[in-house]
Design a protein around this motif. Structure first.
Motif, PDB file in Angstrom:
ATOM      1  N   TRP A   1      35.580  56.840  28.476  1.00  0.00           N
ATOM      2  CA  TRP A   1      35.801  58.153  29.095  1.00  0.00           C
ATOM      3  C   TRP A   1      34.521  58.985  29.011  1.00  0.00           C
ATOM      4  N   VAL A   2      33.864  58.958  27.851  1.00  0.00           N
ATOM      5  CA  VAL A   2      32.610  59.695  27.670  1.00  0.00           C
ATOM      6  C   VAL A   2      31.582  59.220  28.696  1.00  0.00           C
ATOM      7  N   ARG A   3      31.451  57.918  28.859  1.00  0.00           N
ATOM      8  CA  ARG A   3      30.466  57.374  29.801  1.00  0.00           C
ATOM      9  C   ARG A   3      30.742  57.852  31.227  1.00  0.00           C
ATOM     10  N   GLU A   4      32.016  57.954  31.600  1.00  0.00           N
ATOM     11  CA  GLU A   4      32.366  58.312  32.975  1.00  0.00           C
ATOM     12  C   GLU A   4      32.420  59.820  33.232  1.00  0.00           C
ATOM     13  N   HIS A   5      32.639  60.637  32.177  1.00  0.00           N
ATOM     14  CA  HIS A   5      32.878  62.068  32.400  1.00  0.00           C
ATOM     15  C   HIS A   5      31.900  63.025  31.727  1.00  0.00           C
ATOM     16  N   VAL A   6      31.155  62.559  30.753  1.00  0.00           N
ATOM     17  CA  VAL A   6      30.223  63.437  30.038  1.00  0.00           C
ATOM     18  C   VAL A   6      28.847  63.287  30.677  1.00  0.00           C
ATOM     19  N   PRO A   7      28.194  64.415  31.004  1.00  0.00           N
ATOM     20  CA  PRO A   7      26.887  64.331  31.668  1.00  0.00           C
ATOM     21  C   PRO A   7      25.851  63.564  30.837  1.00  0.00           C
ATOM     22  N   THR A   8      24.988  62.852  31.515  1.00  0.00           N
ATOM     23  CA  THR A   8      23.896  62.144  30.861  1.00  0.00           C
ATOM     24  C   THR A   8      23.055  63.155  30.096  1.00  0.00           C
ATOM     25  N   GLY A   9      22.678  62.814  28.882  1.00  0.00           N
ATOM     26  CA  GLY A   9      21.875  63.711  28.062  1.00  0.00           C
ATOM     27  C   GLY A   9      22.697  64.588  27.136  1.00  0.00           C
ATOM     28  N   ALA A  10      24.006  64.649  27.353  1.00  0.00           N
ATOM     29  CA  ALA A  10      24.862  65.438  26.462  1.00  0.00           C
ATOM     30  C   ALA A  10      24.932  64.749  25.100  1.00  0.00           C
ATOM     31  N   ARG A  11      25.106  65.538  24.054  1.00  0.00           N
ATOM     32  CA  ARG A  11      25.194  65.007  22.686  1.00  0.00           C
ATOM     33  C   ARG A  11      26.555  65.357  22.103  1.00  0.00           C
ATOM     34  N   LEU A  12      27.067  64.416  21.321  1.00  0.00           N
ATOM     35  CA  LEU A  12      28.382  64.579  20.715  1.00  0.00           C
ATOM     36  C   LEU A  12      28.272  64.529  19.202  1.00  0.00           C
ATOM     37  N   VAL A  13      29.255  65.127  18.537  1.00  0.00           N
ATOM     38  CA  VAL A  13      29.337  65.080  17.080  1.00  0.00           C
ATOM     39  C   VAL A  13      30.737  64.597  16.722  1.00  0.00           C
ATOM     40  N   ALA A  14      30.792  63.550  15.905  1.00  0.00           N
ATOM     41  CA  ALA A  14      32.064  63.035  15.391  1.00  0.00           C
ATOM     42  C   ALA A  14      32.130  63.353  13.899  1.00  0.00           C
ATOM     43  N   ILE A  15      33.274  63.121  13.297  1.00  0.00           N
ATOM     44  CA  ILE A  15      33.414  63.383  11.867  1.00  0.00           C
ATOM     45  C   ILE A  15      32.505  62.454  11.076  1.00  0.00           C
ATOM     46  N   GLY A  16      32.590  61.168  11.365  1.00  0.00           N
ATOM     47  CA  GLY A  16      31.805  60.198  10.611  1.00  0.00           C
ATOM     48  C   GLY A  16      30.953  59.322  11.497  1.00  0.00           C
ATOM     49  N   PRO A  17      30.046  58.570  10.885  1.00  0.00           N
ATOM     50  CA  PRO A  17      29.152  57.717  11.672  1.00  0.00           C
ATOM     51  C   PRO A  17      29.870  56.554  12.357  1.00  0.00           C
ATOM     52  N   SER A  18      31.008  56.122  11.837  1.00  0.00           N
ATOM     53  CA  SER A  18      31.722  55.008  12.487  1.00  0.00           C
ATOM     54  C   SER A  18      32.185  55.395  13.881  1.00  0.00           C
TER      55      SER A  18
END
Length: 193
Positions: free
Chosen positions: A73-90
């Protein structure tokens, strides 16, 4: 030394116990004692490795449900160059692998001596959000089960920067009364400065 202080009573107890056992039986009991100790270590290790993440999910049983789908979903809907933060590295790794977008784990230490050198820490998330450098935050029940502190930290940023849900991955879960409901397991929030 501290080790000697602990070891001395144990040696005395073992010697006293050993005198109570017939000398002919002692060689036969060594493998049994070794098996008992190893068995307890294996059991304790197994319990630590395969802990229950929630009522329904087990770590190590074929990946994280919904992880691939969230990344796609991220690949198809999030603009290229956008950065995300998750709780953990996994989860950050899963999102980054399938989503082809840079993702960080908020639980990664900013001190290089206290983290795996492969992971990059999120230094000053407030400033990075205000500067337009961080765009999405990813909550997942698997990471929350491991670290409530960092889960709460991630959600503080989501609330502070008016995060809105842009995607949810859910799985069917049976309720005690036998009904099936959809349980959200991964939620992606978009944040704005």
């Amino acid at each position: 030394s501290m080790c000697e202080w602990f070891a001395r009573p144990l040696r005395r107890a073992a010697a006293a116990f050993g005198r109570q056992i017939r000398p002919a039986w002692r060689p036969a009991l060594r493998p049994l004692a070794t098996a008992v100790v190893l068995g307890s270590l294996v059991w304790a290790s197994w319990a630590q490795i395969n802990f229950v993440i929630s009522d329904e999910f087990f770590a190590g049983t074929g990946g994280i449900p919904g992880g691939r789908e969230a990344g796609e979903w991220v690949r198809e809907h999030v603009p290229t160059g956008a950065r995300l933060v998750a709780i953990g590295p996994s989860m950050a790794n899963i999102i980054q692998f399938y989503g082809h977008r840079r993702a960080y784990g908020i639980s990664v230490s900013s001190n290089p001596l206290h983290r795996n050198p492969v992971y990059e820490a999120v230094v000053n998330p407030d400033k990075r959000i205000r500067d337009g450098d961080l765009h999405y935050f990813v909550y997942d029940v698997f990471s929350e089960a491991r670290t409530r502190h960092f889960s709460e930290s991630l959600m503080r940023y989501v609330r502070r920067y008016n995060g809105r849900v842009v995607h949810t991955e859910s799985v069917p879960v049976a309720t005690p009364d036998g009904a099936t409901v959809m349980k959200p397991i991964i939620i992606i929030y978009e944040v704005r400065p």
